[in-house]
Write a protein that holds these residues in place. Sequence first.
Motif, PDB file in Angstrom:
ATOM      1  N   LYS A 219       0.803  -1.223   0.000  1.00 24.43           N
ATOM      2  CA  LYS A 219       0.000   0.000   0.000  1.00 24.43           C
ATOM      3  C   LYS A 219       0.835   1.272   0.000  1.00 24.43           C
ATOM      4  O   LYS A 219       0.327   2.343  -0.342  1.00 24.43           O
ATOM      5  N   GLU A 220       2.088   1.191   0.443  1.00 21.64           N
ATOM      6  CA  GLU A 220       2.923   2.388   0.466  1.00 21.64           C
ATOM      7  C   GLU A 220       4.371   2.023   0.194  1.00 21.64           C
ATOM      8  O   GLU A 220       4.785   0.869   0.337  1.00 21.64           O
ATOM      9  N   ASP A 221       5.135   3.004  -0.211  1.00 25.22           N
ATOM     10  CA  ASP A 221       6.546   2.813  -0.536  1.00 25.22           C
ATOM     11  C   ASP A 221       7.325   2.567   0.755  1.00 25.22           C
ATOM     12  O   ASP A 221       7.472   3.482   1.581  1.00 25.22           O
ATOM     13  N   PRO A 222       7.847   1.350   0.939  1.00 24.23           N
ATOM     14  CA  PRO A 222       8.517   1.053   2.212  1.00 24.23           C
ATOM     15  C   PRO A 222       9.797   1.854   2.420  1.00 24.23           C
ATOM     16  O   PRO A 222      10.147   2.192   3.550  1.00 24.23           O
ATOM     17  N   VAL A 223      10.506   2.155   1.328  1.00 25.22           N
ATOM     18  CA  VAL A 223      11.744   2.926   1.460  1.00 25.22           C
ATOM     19  C   VAL A 223      11.429   4.335   1.957  1.00 25.22           C
ATOM     20  O   VAL A 223      12.043   4.830   2.913  1.00 25.22           O
ATOM     21  N   ALA A 224      10.458   4.972   1.322  1.00 25.27           N
ATOM     22  CA  ALA A 224      10.076   6.326   1.729  1.00 25.27           C
ATOM     23  C   ALA A 224       9.568   6.348   3.162  1.00 25.27           C
ATOM     24  O   ALA A 224       9.859   7.276   3.933  1.00 25.27           O
ATOM     25  N   LYS A 225       8.821   5.309   3.548  1.00 22.79           N
ATOM     26  CA  LYS A 225       8.253   5.258   4.893  1.00 22.79           C
ATOM     27  C   LYS A 225       9.343   5.067   5.948  1.00 22.79           C
ATOM     28  O   LYS A 225       9.310   5.690   7.026  1.00 22.79           O
ATOM     29  N   VAL A 226      10.328   4.213   5.656  1.00 21.53           N
ATOM     30  CA  VAL A 226      11.449   4.026   6.593  1.00 21.53           C
ATOM     31  C   VAL A 226      12.195   5.342   6.768  1.00 21.53           C
ATOM     32  O   VAL A 226      12.565   5.726   7.889  1.00 21.53           O
ATOM     33  N   ARG A 227      12.398   6.037   5.667  1.00 20.79           N
ATOM     34  CA  ARG A 227      13.074   7.342   5.742  1.00 20.79           C
ATOM     35  C   ARG A 227      12.256   8.322   6.584  1.00 20.79           C
ATOM     36  O   ARG A 227      12.806   9.079   7.401  1.00 20.79           O
ATOM     37  N   GLU A 228      10.950   8.288   6.401  1.00 18.14           N
ATOM     38  CA  GLU A 228      10.085   9.191   7.168  1.00 18.14           C
ATOM     39  C   GLU A 228      10.157   8.880   8.655  1.00 18.14           C
ATOM     40  O   GLU A 228      10.296   9.779   9.496  1.00 18.14           O
ATOM     41  N   ILE A 229      10.080   7.588   9.005  1.00 24.82           N
ATOM     42  CA  ILE A 229      10.110   7.177  10.413  1.00 24.82           C
ATOM     43  C   ILE A 229      11.418   7.579  11.076  1.00 24.82           C
ATOM     44  O   ILE A 229      11.443   7.973  12.249  1.00 24.82           O
ATOM     45  N   THR A 230      12.506   7.510  10.314  1.00 29.11           N
ATOM     46  CA  THR A 230      13.839   7.768  10.883  1.00 29.11           C
ATOM     47  C   THR A 230      14.303   9.206  10.650  1.00 29.11           C
ATOM     48  O   THR A 230      15.500   9.505  10.807  1.00 29.11           O
ATOM     49  N   GLY A 231      13.392  10.085  10.276  1.00 25.80           N
ATOM     50  CA  GLY A 231      13.766  11.483  10.065  1.00 25.80           C
ATOM     51  C   GLY A 231      14.712  11.683   8.901  1.00 25.80           C
ATOM     52  O   GLY A 231      15.551  12.596   8.915  1.00 25.80           O
ATOM     53  N   GLY A 232      14.591  10.798   7.891  1.00 21.80           N
ATOM     54  CA  GLY A 232      15.422  10.893   6.698  1.00 21.80           C
ATOM     55  C   GLY A 232      16.731  10.127   6.768  1.00 21.80           C
ATOM     56  O   GLY A 232      17.435   9.980   5.767  1.00 21.80           O
ATOM     57  N   TRP A 233      17.082   9.625   7.948  1.00 27.35           N
ATOM     58  CA  TRP A 233      18.395   8.989   8.155  1.00 27.35           C
ATOM     59  C   TRP A 233      18.452   7.565   7.582  1.00 27.35           C
ATOM     60  O   TRP A 233      19.393   7.199   6.900  1.00 27.35           O
ATOM     61  N   GLY A 234      17.451   6.733   7.853  1.00 29.13           N
ATOM     62  CA  GLY A 234      17.485   5.327   7.470  1.00 29.13           C
ATOM     63  C   GLY A 234      17.745   4.432   8.670  1.00 29.13           C
ATOM     64  O   GLY A 234      17.969   4.915   9.790  1.00 29.13           O
ATOM     65  N   ALA A 235      17.733   3.142   8.453  1.00 27.06           N
ATOM     66  CA  ALA A 235      17.921   2.167   9.535  1.00 27.06           C
ATOM     67  C   ALA A 235      19.368   1.714   9.608  1.00 27.06           C
ATOM     68  O   ALA A 235      20.030   1.527   8.575  1.00 27.06           O
TER      69      ALA A 235
END
Length: 344
Positions: A219-235
């Motif tokens: 339903k949503e772009d997982p890469v963009a969502k991970v970036r959003e959750i991490t404030g743009g940083w990533g995991a």
Amino acid sequence: MKAMVLYGPKDIRYEEVDKPVCGDNDVLLQIKAIGLCGSDIRTITYGHYKVKYPQIIGHEITGQVAETGKNVKKFKAGDRLYVSPVVPCHECKACRLGYEELCENLTVIGTEIQGDYAEYMLLEEKVLKNGVVLSIPDELEYEQAVITEPLSSVYACQENCSITLGDTVAIIGMGPIGCLHTALAKIRGAKAVIAIEQSEERLNKSKEFGADYLINSSKEDPVAKVREITGGWGAEKVISACPSTDAQNQAISMACKKGTVIFFGGVPKGKLTNIDTNIIHYNTLTLIGHYGYSNLQARKAFSLITSGRLDAKKFVTHVLPLKEIEKAVELTRSGEAIKVVLKP
């Protein structure tokens, strides 16, 4: 005895076969609980290049000792055992370097030799000598001890890539392996676990194992969502725990600078992952392939369960008779089941 015998891809039969004969150096094990693994489903569906048909497969093994050979002193009738299916030779170069999971002469129960999709199986001298055979405490159910096998590989993966305090961990795939990764990452001190899955049912279940954020990748772009959750940083750590080249490609783009990406789930033979290596280069990522576990890591995984640090009971969502394996496979494929345990 009754056994589930694989004659070839998509040809598995529940039938009467000869009961193994216990030799002087062997142990005859009465099987009590069998874990249905995703690799078993692939072998049933597509076959396996190391399997010689007909073969009794199955490699997540617990049981009770029915008989011991006259030279066996360590075990006795009635003992409750967990058996690791991975049996290294301890003599090849890989073993001598400490890479037992990459043993050049590796024997895997359920592939080269009979597995546990049966009422009884034989633990041959080589298994008893070179493998991991552990006593199950009386308070631990066989169904829970079965989880040791998949947990062993998950444990080895997280130990090898050093998931630790403060890490944000993104996990793609919330089958039994992904859920184990989630629970173990939290035990190891991960600050947050991001669960990524296409099945809404499995995604919601992942909350029970400690997932902090849920992403439905259908339903949503997982890469963009991970970036959003991490404030743009990533995991800091990204684990691809499903058989998908798309997931592997996405995993690279989810990692933070200096992050680590682990390819845990194998992909179908012949499938290639299209990766932008500039992302790895300029973000100085570490890319790790993971397979198997050492004997020591299997013992550590077992101790996590026996100590109660990891609640194995939560992962077993269905228990079915062995003869209903087709139903078990469907429950797993549909996402309704996290882990199905079979009983002969």
